[in-house]
Design a protein around this motif. Structure first.
Motif, short mmCIF file in Angstrom:
data_model
loop_
_atom_site.label_atom_id
_atom_site.label_comp_id
_atom_site.label_asym_id
_atom_site.label_seq_id
_atom_site.Cartn_x
_atom_site.Cartn_y
_atom_site.Cartn_z
N GLY A 1 -11.50 11.53 34.59
CA GLY A 1 -11.51 10.91 35.90
C GLY A 1 -12.48 9.75 36.03
O GLY A 1 -12.46 9.03 37.03
N PHE A 2 -13.30 9.53 35.00
CA PHE A 2 -14.28 8.44 35.04
C PHE A 2 -13.85 7.26 34.16
O PHE A 2 -14.64 6.38 33.87
N GLU A 3 -12.60 7.23 33.74
CA GLU A 3 -12.15 6.23 32.76
C GLU A 3 -12.45 4.80 33.20
O GLU A 3 -12.87 3.97 32.40
N GLN A 4 -12.25 4.49 34.46
CA GLN A 4 -12.40 3.11 34.93
C GLN A 4 -13.75 2.85 35.59
O GLN A 4 -14.00 1.76 36.12
N ALA A 5 -14.65 3.81 35.56
CA ALA A 5 -15.99 3.61 36.10
C ALA A 5 -16.78 2.64 35.21
O ALA A 5 -16.52 2.52 34.01
N SER A 6 -17.74 1.95 35.79
CA SER A 6 -18.60 1.07 35.01
C SER A 6 -19.77 1.86 34.44
O SER A 6 -20.19 2.88 35.01
N LEU A 7 -20.32 1.39 33.32
CA LEU A 7 -21.45 2.09 32.70
C LEU A 7 -22.65 2.16 33.64
O LEU A 7 -23.35 3.17 33.70
N GLU A 8 -22.89 1.08 34.39
CA GLU A 8 -24.07 1.04 35.24
C GLU A 8 -23.99 2.01 36.41
O GLU A 8 -25.01 2.32 37.04
N SER A 9 -22.80 2.53 36.70
CA SER A 9 -22.65 3.47 37.81
C SER A 9 -22.95 4.90 37.42
O SER A 9 -22.99 5.79 38.27
N LEU A 10 -23.18 5.15 36.12
CA LEU A 10 -23.34 6.52 35.64
C LEU A 10 -24.78 7.01 35.77
O LEU A 10 -25.73 6.24 35.62
N SER A 11 -24.92 8.31 36.02
CA SER A 11 -26.24 8.94 35.95
C SER A 11 -26.64 9.11 34.49
O SER A 11 -25.82 8.94 33.57
N GLY A 12 -27.89 9.52 34.27
CA GLY A 12 -28.34 9.75 32.90
C GLY A 12 -27.54 10.82 32.19
O GLY A 12 -27.18 10.67 31.01
N GLY A 13 -27.24 11.91 32.91
CA GLY A 13 -26.46 12.98 32.30
C GLY A 13 -25.05 12.55 31.98
O GLY A 13 -24.50 12.89 30.93
N GLN A 14 -24.43 11.78 32.88
CA GLN A 14 -23.06 11.29 32.65
C GLN A 14 -23.03 10.33 31.47
O GLN A 14 -22.10 10.38 30.64
N LEU A 15 -24.04 9.49 31.36
CA LEU A 15 -24.09 8.57 30.22
C LEU A 15 -24.20 9.33 28.91
O LEU A 15 -23.52 8.99 27.93
N GLN A 16 -25.01 10.38 28.89
CA GLN A 16 -25.15 11.15 27.65
C GLN A 16 -23.83 11.83 27.30
O GLN A 16 -23.48 11.95 26.12
N ARG A 17 -23.08 12.26 28.29
CA ARG A 17 -21.78 12.87 28.02
C ARG A 17 -20.82 11.87 27.36
O ARG A 17 -20.11 12.22 26.41
N ILE A 18 -20.79 10.63 27.84
CA ILE A 18 -19.86 9.67 27.23
C ILE A 18 -20.34 9.23 25.85
O ILE A 18 -19.52 8.88 24.99
N LEU A 19 -21.65 9.28 25.62
CA LEU A 19 -22.13 9.02 24.26
C LEU A 19 -21.61 10.10 23.30
O LEU A 19 -21.23 9.81 22.16
N PHE A 20 -21.60 11.34 23.75
CA PHE A 20 -21.04 12.42 22.94
C PHE A 20 -19.53 12.23 22.77
O PHE A 20 -18.99 12.51 21.69
N ALA A 21 -18.84 11.77 23.82
CA ALA A 21 -17.40 11.54 23.70
C ALA A 21 -17.11 10.49 22.64
O ALA A 21 -16.19 10.65 21.83
N ARG A 22 -17.90 9.43 22.62
CA ARG A 22 -17.72 8.40 21.59
C ARG A 22 -17.97 8.98 20.21
O ARG A 22 -17.25 8.67 19.24
N LEU A 23 -18.97 9.84 20.09
CA LEU A 23 -19.28 10.49 18.82
C LEU A 23 -18.10 11.35 18.36
O LEU A 23 -17.78 11.39 17.17
N LEU A 24 -17.47 12.06 19.29
CA LEU A 24 -16.32 12.90 18.94
C LEU A 24 -15.21 12.08 18.30
O LEU A 24 -14.55 12.52 17.35
N LEU A 25 -14.96 10.87 18.83
CA LEU A 25 -13.89 10.03 18.30
C LEU A 25 -14.17 9.59 16.86
O LEU A 25 -13.24 9.34 16.10
N GLU A 26 -15.44 9.47 16.50
CA GLU A 26 -15.76 9.03 15.14
C GLU A 26 -15.32 10.06 14.10
O GLU A 26 -15.06 9.72 12.95
N ASP A 27 -15.29 11.34 14.50
CA ASP A 27 -14.77 12.41 13.64
C ASP A 27 -15.43 12.40 12.26
O ASP A 27 -14.76 12.53 11.24
N ALA A 28 -16.75 12.24 12.23
CA ALA A 28 -17.49 12.19 10.97
C ALA A 28 -17.83 13.59 10.48
O ALA A 28 -17.84 14.56 11.26
#
Length: 252
Positions: free
Chosen positions: A127-154
């Motif tokens: 539900g946050f797909e179109q939100a801007s990065l600057e609108s996120l809280s610290g916890g929300q930002l950390q969650r999307i950093l983990f989401a990006r990590l998941l896509l790397e599939d390392a």
């Protein structure tokens, strides 16, 4: 029983800056599917070790070996080191996780978009797909950093203070995600400060104070004697110190 071949082998490894060591003569092994915490006082070389594993720093001495051949490695840096001053939506930012495997100019197909949204759902950010990065809280930002990590599939995931300054619910959710990734076969190495988290969630611990203090099962590493020893070994980084005389060695 024959012990499995290590995933990563540190052989008398010394890492540092301008020939002055931040990690000093470190030897040991990381095995496939390890869930390893790296702990120690401030300035102990913990983040430097991750940079060495990412090959951002060349060893001053010793070596990092890959006995099973070169593997894929993904890195989640400290938030304080990130530059987020660019106009991306959350979906665009998470999709950057495709780059290491597909390249920057790969077509963003429907399947890949679905993978992005699946990663966002896995971290509770649907539900946050179109939100801007600057609108996120610290916890929300950390969650999307983990989401990006998941896509790397390392195969090997390196996390540098992944729960620092993050709210309790986000920390709990992400710790359970870390455990799930480990159960699915990922190897994780995380720099942490909260020893309660380490004792509860990380079976293996490396206690570092530039030099190795101890490395092994968490219950045997995080003893009062070892923690006091680590505090006593810590010293401020001195750029005028003598250049380290490195020598060949082998892991134990």
């Amino acid at each position: 029983m024959v012990q499995e071949q290590p995933l990563v082998c540190l052989e008398n490894l010394t890492l540092g800056y301008e020939k002055h060591p931040a990690v000093h003569h470190l030897s040991g092994h990381i095995y496939s599917q390890d869930l390893l915490a790296v702990v120690g006082p401030n300035g102990a070389g913990k983040s430097t070790l991750l940079k060495g594993l990412m090959q951002e720093l060349r060893p001053l001495g010793g070596r990092i070996g890959w006995p099973q051949g070169k593997i894929s490695v993904a890195y989640l840096p400290q938030r304080s080191g990130l530059n987020l001053d660019f106009p991306l939506t959350v979906e665009d930012f998470v999709s950057l996780g495709h780059w290491p495997r597909l390249g920057a100019f790969a077509a963003f197909s429907g399947k890949r978009r679905q993978q992005v949204r699946g990663a966002m759902e896995a971290v509770g950010m649907q539900g946050f797909e179109q939100a801007s990065l600057e609108s996120l809280s610290g916890g929300q930002l950390q969650r999307i950093l983990f989401a990006r990590l998941l896509l790397e599939d390392a195969q090997l995931l390196l996390l540098d203070e992944p729960f620092a300054a993050v709210d309790e619910q986000t920390t709990s959710d992400l710790l359970h995600l870390v455990q799930q990734l480990n159960r699915e076969g990922k190897t994780l190495v995380a720099v942490l400060h909260d020893l309660h988290q380490v004792r509860e969630y990380f079976p293996q611990t490396l206690l570092l104070a530039r030099d190795l203090v101890d490395w092994g099962p968490t219950v045997s590493v995080l003893t009062q004697d070892n923690l006091e020893k680590a505090r006593g070994m810590r010293g401020p980084f001195d750029p005028l110190a003598d250049v380290c005389e490195t020598q060949p060695g082998s892991a134990h």
